[in-house]
Write an enzyme that holds these catalytic residues in place. Structure first.
Site, PDB file in Angstrom:
ATOM      1  N   ASP A  68     -15.705   3.122  13.827  1.00 45.02           N
ATOM      2  CA  ASP A  68     -14.542   3.924  13.428  1.00 45.02           C
ATOM      3  C   ASP A  68     -13.763   4.446  14.642  1.00 45.02           C
ATOM      4  OD1 ASP A  68     -12.964   5.253  11.378  1.00 45.02           O
ATOM      5  OD2 ASP A  68     -13.904   7.134  12.001  1.00 45.02           O
TER       6      ASP A  68
ATOM      7  N   ARG B 207      -0.194  -1.762  -6.485  1.00 40.88           N
ATOM      8  CA  ARG B 207      -0.524  -2.175  -7.848  1.00 40.88           C
ATOM      9  C   ARG B 207       0.090  -1.279  -8.915  1.00 40.88           C
ATOM     10  NH1 ARG B 207      -6.561  -3.680  -7.356  1.00 40.88           N
ATOM     11  NH2 ARG B 207      -6.391  -1.567  -6.592  1.00 40.88           N
TER      12      ARG B 207
ATOM     13  N   HIS C 134     -10.306   3.415  19.506  1.00 40.95           N
ATOM     14  CA  HIS C 134      -9.703   4.489  20.312  1.00 40.95           C
ATOM     15  C   HIS C 134     -10.405   4.684  21.665  1.00 40.95           C
ATOM     16  CE1 HIS C 134      -7.924   5.040  16.477  1.00 40.95           C
ATOM     17  NE2 HIS C 134      -8.820   5.852  15.964  1.00 40.95           N
TER      18      HIS C 134
ATOM     19  N   GLY D  76       0.842  -1.193   0.000  1.00 39.94           N
ATOM     20  CA  GLY D  76       0.000   0.000   0.000  1.00 39.94           C
ATOM     21  C   GLY D  76       0.879   1.247   0.000  1.00 39.94           C
ATOM     22  N   ALA D  77       2.065   1.116  -0.623  1.00 37.62           N
ATOM     23  CA  ALA D  77       3.059   2.187  -0.573  1.00 37.62           C
ATOM     24  C   ALA D  77       2.650   3.436  -1.351  1.00 37.62           C
ATOM     25  CB  ALA D  77       4.385   1.679  -1.114  1.00 37.62           C
TER      26      ALA D  77
ATOM     27  N   ASP E  26      -3.202   1.038  16.814  1.00 38.62           N
ATOM     28  CA  ASP E  26      -4.262   1.976  17.177  1.00 38.62           C
ATOM     29  C   ASP E  26      -3.494   3.259  17.425  1.00 38.62           C
ATOM     30  OD1 ASP E  26      -5.886   3.728  18.682  1.00 38.62           O
ATOM     31  OD2 ASP E  26      -7.185   2.049  19.197  1.00 38.62           O
ATOM     32  N   HIS E  27      -3.590   4.207  16.501  1.00 39.76           N
ATOM     33  CA  HIS E  27      -2.642   5.333  16.581  1.00 39.76           C
ATOM     34  C   HIS E  27      -2.831   6.156  17.853  1.00 39.76           C
ATOM     35  CE1 HIS E  27      -5.916   7.791  14.922  1.00 39.76           C
ATOM     36  NE2 HIS E  27      -5.230   8.861  15.275  1.00 39.76           N
TER      37      HIS E  27
END
Ligand code: BG6
Length: 488
Positions: A235, A46, A240, A12-13, A177-178
């Site tokens: 979400d 991709r 969180h 996913g770069a 989990d940021h």
């Protein structure tokens, strides 16, 4: 700082997360010397990009923090790109070849970090392919970092976990989990467990209620498609909010070791009351959706949102913790999009003294319950509300708040969440990543609410964009004779 050698493979770069968070965080770690010479990054996705183009993209992502060109060129020279179809085994053969070449070139000694910054439906196949094509090394560490969402409900999360478990063991999986990478979230345990004045009072004898607010001013932006299938409960609350609750609620861990801390969090999450029937859910969890207001369009007019949608953009709820320490103390939580401010804070409201000796009538201020506020963001710090005597004669009260708020510069210089978490993963420290059992227990809690809501589609309340949520959120607290503490 000691350098840690590693080959990062980022799936996913070409995506937004990699650009906004991962490359700048890697750059900061590079500047601080945690990665220096013995590292390389393989970007894969991709799209057909060349190494040169990839390096330009990486350079662009860090342009605001670059101090000199040489450093930048040196940093980006460690980046390589390979276009990849995650389902095609042949690509993993190529990926392996490149990994081995880079491992040798940069003396990486087999250490691997696989970062999945992409949709979870591909996690399983990537894990399988990495294993079957022998990309997992046996001479170094192998760690898999994955982004949320970790499933959609308990069942899908379990399936996902089983898929990953075919190739990686629990101690190799780092679920991001940021919020756990934020300075002030990490500070919750510090202030709880190193201050006698809090630890001694941290229970249902002295705490009246806890209020947690995560409010955002943004709407769904360009994520309508994802968000409309997700909603605020999944979400924000599943991850969180429940993580914050767990940190507030858990018992003191044996040590700060990652597994000791996470064991306590798992127990904490297990003690949350599951609302077992529909009426309990409807009584204790309120969902809302923003409508037009303050020059903003309503949710159902946002791009890629179903005009008939009843996905919630706001949740308020009352969480009860059924254990010895917390029985009877409500934890009120609320979070939403298009609220009046971007703010994350926790109020811990203590009980009143058992008898008030001070005047309550004919005075401007009366004694108020103490409140410890933990400011998560944008302010970072603590405040404590206390009662004192007003200067002068008499016994009139004056409420004061003692603040310790980080100054802007300290806040700005403190490491960003992703930087901390990437470094933790390099160090093999799982403390600030969610264990599968935490995820499992969180979904168990969330599924009860979701199921009741899915059954009662119309049980959703409007709130005006730019407000603090629907009236029903206030009613929730008013029923218990509380009110959202609006100061911050
Ligand atoms: C993400 C959610 O996990 O957290 C977003 O998917 C939300 O919808 C974001 O905007 C909020 O994070 P922060 O750090 O800005 O509070």
């Amino acid at each position: 700082n000691t350098e840690i050698s590693a080959l990062f493979t980022i799936f996913g770069a070409t995506g937004d997360l990699a650009h906004r968070k991962l490359y700048p965080s890697l750059f900061r770690l590079f500047k601080k010397g945690y990665i220096q010479k013995n590292f390389a990054v393989i970007g894969t996705a991709r799209r057909e990009w060349t190494d040169t183009y990839f390096r330009e993209v990486v350079a662009d992502s860090v342009k605001d923090i670059v101090e000199n060109e040489e450093e930048l060129t040196e940093f980006t020279s460690h980046f390589y790109y390979i276009s990849h179809n995650v389902n095609d085994a042949a690509h993993y053969v190529e990926l392996k070849k490149l990994s081995e070449t880079l491992d040798e070139k940069y003396t990486i000694n087999g250490n691997r970090i696989f970062y999945l910054a992409m949709a979870p439906q591909f996690f399983g196949v990537i894990g399988d392919m990495l294993k079957s094509n022998h990309l997992i090394t046996d001479n170094g560490f192998n760690r898999l970092i994955i982004e949320k969402p970790f499933g959609h409900d308990l069942q899908s999360a379990t399936e996902l976990n089983e898929q990953l478990a075919r190739s990686f063991s629990e101690d190799q999986i780092y679920r991001i989990d940021h919020y756990l990478g934020k300075e002030m979230i990490q500070n919750i345990s510090a202030v709880r467990f190193s201050n006698m004045i809090f630890e001694a009072l941290w229970n249902n004898k002295y705490i009246d209620n806890v209020q947690i607010t995560l409010s955002e001013t943004v709407g769904v932006e360009d994520r309508g498609d994802y968000y409309d299938h997700t909603g605020a409960l999944r979400d924000m609350v599943q991850n969180h909010v429940l993580q914050i609750v767990a940190l507030l609620v858990m018992e003191p861990p044996l040590s700060l070791d990652g597994n000791d801390v996470r064991n306590e969090k798992i127990k904490a999450l297990r003690s949350l009351r599951l609302y077992e029937n529909k009426q309990d859910v409807l009584d204790n969890f309120v969902r809302g959706q923003y409508v037009a207001g303050n020059e903003q369009v309503g949710y159902t007019d946002e791009p890629n949102v179903n005009p008939e949608s009843n996905t919630e953009t706001f949740v308020a709820g009352k969480i009860m913790v059924d254990n010895f320490r917390w029985a009877g103390v409500p934890f009120y939580i609320r979070t939403g999009k298009r609220m009046s401010q971007k703010d994350t804070y926790i109020h811990i409201q203590f009980k009143h003294v058992s008898m008030n000796l001070f005047p309550t009538e004919g005075v401007e201020e009366v004694a108020q319950p103490n409140i410890l506020t933990i400011h998560i963001s944008p302010l970072e710090g603590f405040s404590l509300r206390l009662n004192t005597k007003r200067v002068g004669q008499g016994t009139e009260m004056k409420n004061i708040r003692m603040h310790q708020i980080l100054d802007e510069q300290t806040s700005a210089n403190s490491p960003e969440a992703y930087e901390r978490l990437l470094l933790d993963s390099l160090n093999g420290d799982p403390t600030n990543f969610t264990h599968w059992k935490e995820v499992e227990q969180s979904w168990r809690f969330i599924d009860q609410i979701r199921n009741a809501w899915d059954d009662e589609e119309n049980y959703i309340f409007d709130y005006e964009s730019g407000s603090m949520g629907p009236k029903e959120s206030y009613d929730l607290l008013a029923r218990d004779n509380f009110d959202w503490i609006e100061f911050n």
